[in-house]
Design a protein around this motif. Sequence first.
Motif, PDB file in Angstrom:
ATOM      1  N   TYR A  22      -0.917   5.888 -12.550  1.00 27.90           N
ATOM      2  CA  TYR A  22      -0.337   4.567 -12.825  1.00 27.90           C
ATOM      3  C   TYR A  22      -1.349   3.478 -12.514  1.00 27.90           C
ATOM      4  CZ  TYR A  22       4.600   5.984 -13.401  1.00 27.90           C
ATOM      5  OH  TYR A  22       5.779   6.517 -13.851  1.00 27.90           O
ATOM      6  N   GLU A  23      -1.269   2.389 -13.271  1.00 23.70           N
ATOM      7  CA  GLU A  23      -2.013   1.161 -13.011  1.00 23.70           C
ATOM      8  C   GLU A  23      -0.975   0.078 -12.754  1.00 23.70           C
ATOM      9  OE1 GLU A  23      -4.172   0.584 -16.639  1.00 23.70           O
ATOM     10  OE2 GLU A  23      -5.585   2.194 -16.205  1.00 23.70           O
ATOM     11  N   GLU A  24      -1.415  -1.056 -12.226  1.00 22.72           N
ATOM     12  CA  GLU A  24      -0.463  -2.140 -11.971  1.00 22.72           C
ATOM     13  C   GLU A  24      -0.721  -3.310 -12.902  1.00 22.72           C
ATOM     14  OE1 GLU A  24      -0.819  -3.518  -7.928  1.00 22.72           O
ATOM     15  OE2 GLU A  24      -2.961  -3.172  -7.944  1.00 22.72           O
ATOM     16  N   HIS A  55       5.497  -7.729 -10.547  1.00 18.38           N
ATOM     17  CA  HIS A  55       4.562  -6.609 -10.476  1.00 18.38           C
ATOM     18  C   HIS A  55       5.271  -5.381 -11.044  1.00 18.38           C
ATOM     19  CE1 HIS A  55       3.182  -3.050  -8.220  1.00 18.38           C
ATOM     20  NE2 HIS A  55       1.985  -3.598  -8.337  1.00 18.38           N
ATOM     21  N   LEU A  56       4.542  -4.530 -11.756  1.00 13.87           N
ATOM     22  CA  LEU A  56       5.065  -3.235 -12.169  1.00 13.87           C
ATOM     23  C   LEU A  56       3.936  -2.255 -12.334  1.00 13.87           C
ATOM     24  CD1 LEU A  56       4.281  -2.876 -15.333  1.00 13.87           C
ATOM     25  CD2 LEU A  56       6.483  -3.833 -15.780  1.00 13.87           C
ATOM     26  N   TYR A  57       4.300  -0.991 -12.452  1.00 15.49           N
ATOM     27  CA  TYR A  57       3.334   0.086 -12.656  1.00 15.49           C
ATOM     28  C   TYR A  57       3.480   0.589 -14.087  1.00 15.49           C
ATOM     29  CZ  TYR A  57       3.075   0.077  -7.574  1.00 15.49           C
ATOM     30  OH  TYR A  57       2.906  -0.305  -6.255  1.00 15.49           O
ATOM     31  N   ALA A  81       0.834  -1.210   0.000  1.00 11.30           N
ATOM     32  CA  ALA A  81       0.000   0.000   0.000  1.00 11.30           C
ATOM     33  C   ALA A  81       0.869   1.261   0.000  1.00 11.30           C
ATOM     34  CB  ALA A  81      -0.951   0.001   1.192  1.00 11.30           C
ATOM     35  N   ALA A  82       1.980   1.233   0.714  1.00 14.50           N
ATOM     36  CA  ALA A  82       2.886   2.385   0.740  1.00 14.50           C
ATOM     37  C   ALA A  82       3.520   2.597  -0.637  1.00 14.50           C
ATOM     38  CB  ALA A  82       3.972   2.188   1.793  1.00 14.50           C
ATOM     39  N   LEU A  83       3.885   1.521  -1.299  1.00 11.38           N
ATOM     40  CA  LEU A  83       4.451   1.641  -2.650  1.00 11.38           C
ATOM     41  C   LEU A  83       3.387   2.131  -3.623  1.00 11.38           C
ATOM     42  CD1 LEU A  83       6.974   1.278  -4.407  1.00 11.38           C
ATOM     43  CD2 LEU A  83       6.238  -1.076  -4.819  1.00 11.38           C
ATOM     44  N   ASP A  84       2.172   1.607  -3.500  1.00  8.93           N
ATOM     45  CA  ASP A  84       1.074   2.063  -4.362  1.00  8.93           C
ATOM     46  C   ASP A  84       0.861   3.576  -4.225  1.00  8.93           C
ATOM     47  OD1 ASP A  84       0.610  -0.556  -5.184  1.00  8.93           O
ATOM     48  OD2 ASP A  84      -1.162  -0.821  -3.912  1.00  8.93           O
ATOM     49  N   ARG A  85       0.891   4.077  -2.995  1.00  6.24           N
ATOM     50  CA  ARG A  85       0.718   5.524  -2.766  1.00  6.24           C
ATOM     51  C   ARG A  85       1.868   6.312  -3.383  1.00  6.24           C
ATOM     52  NH1 ARG A  85      -0.986   3.696   2.069  1.00  6.24           N
ATOM     53  NH2 ARG A  85       1.013   4.042   3.091  1.00  6.24           N
TER      54      ARG A  85
END
Length: 158
Positions: free
Chosen positions: A96-98, A113-115, A84-88
């Motif tokens: 960005y989408e993943e 996983h990547l953005y 969640a911290a990386l997503d933020r």
Amino acid sequence: MPGSVSASPSSFLNFAYGSNMLRARITARVPSARVVGPAVLRGHALRWHKAGGDRSGKCDVVRDAAPGAAVHGVLYEIATVEKAALDRAEGLGAGYEERTVPVECRGRVVPAHLYVASAIDPSLAPYSWYRALVVAGARQHALPAAYVEALQAVAAIE
């Protein structure tokens, strides 16, 4: 386990191809990030067209069918509790989408996983400080010299 190219049940593999290649930058965002090694995403190309909140271009990967098309980066293992911290930090849902993609690392192909950018503006260029972070990360992990030179050659805004 040491030397492994797979994630543990409590972690995931993340392919960093922009400023998060730089170890200090990603560990400031997610302290558990552990370098697995340099990695390659085949059939893709790097673009600097992700619309940043500061009106500059950030890194993105796009599919590219050209022979030899590849994006070099760094594979990190990150604790799932820090996702969640990386997503933020990456702006998931706000530019960005993943995705999960196959990357090559240490002789193996693994899902990572990547953005990828959802907010694109091809007229943007990166700021020189951002390009410098990307180049520093590429050098830190000894990515191919020609690739590093291509990153350094990208036109940037001072």
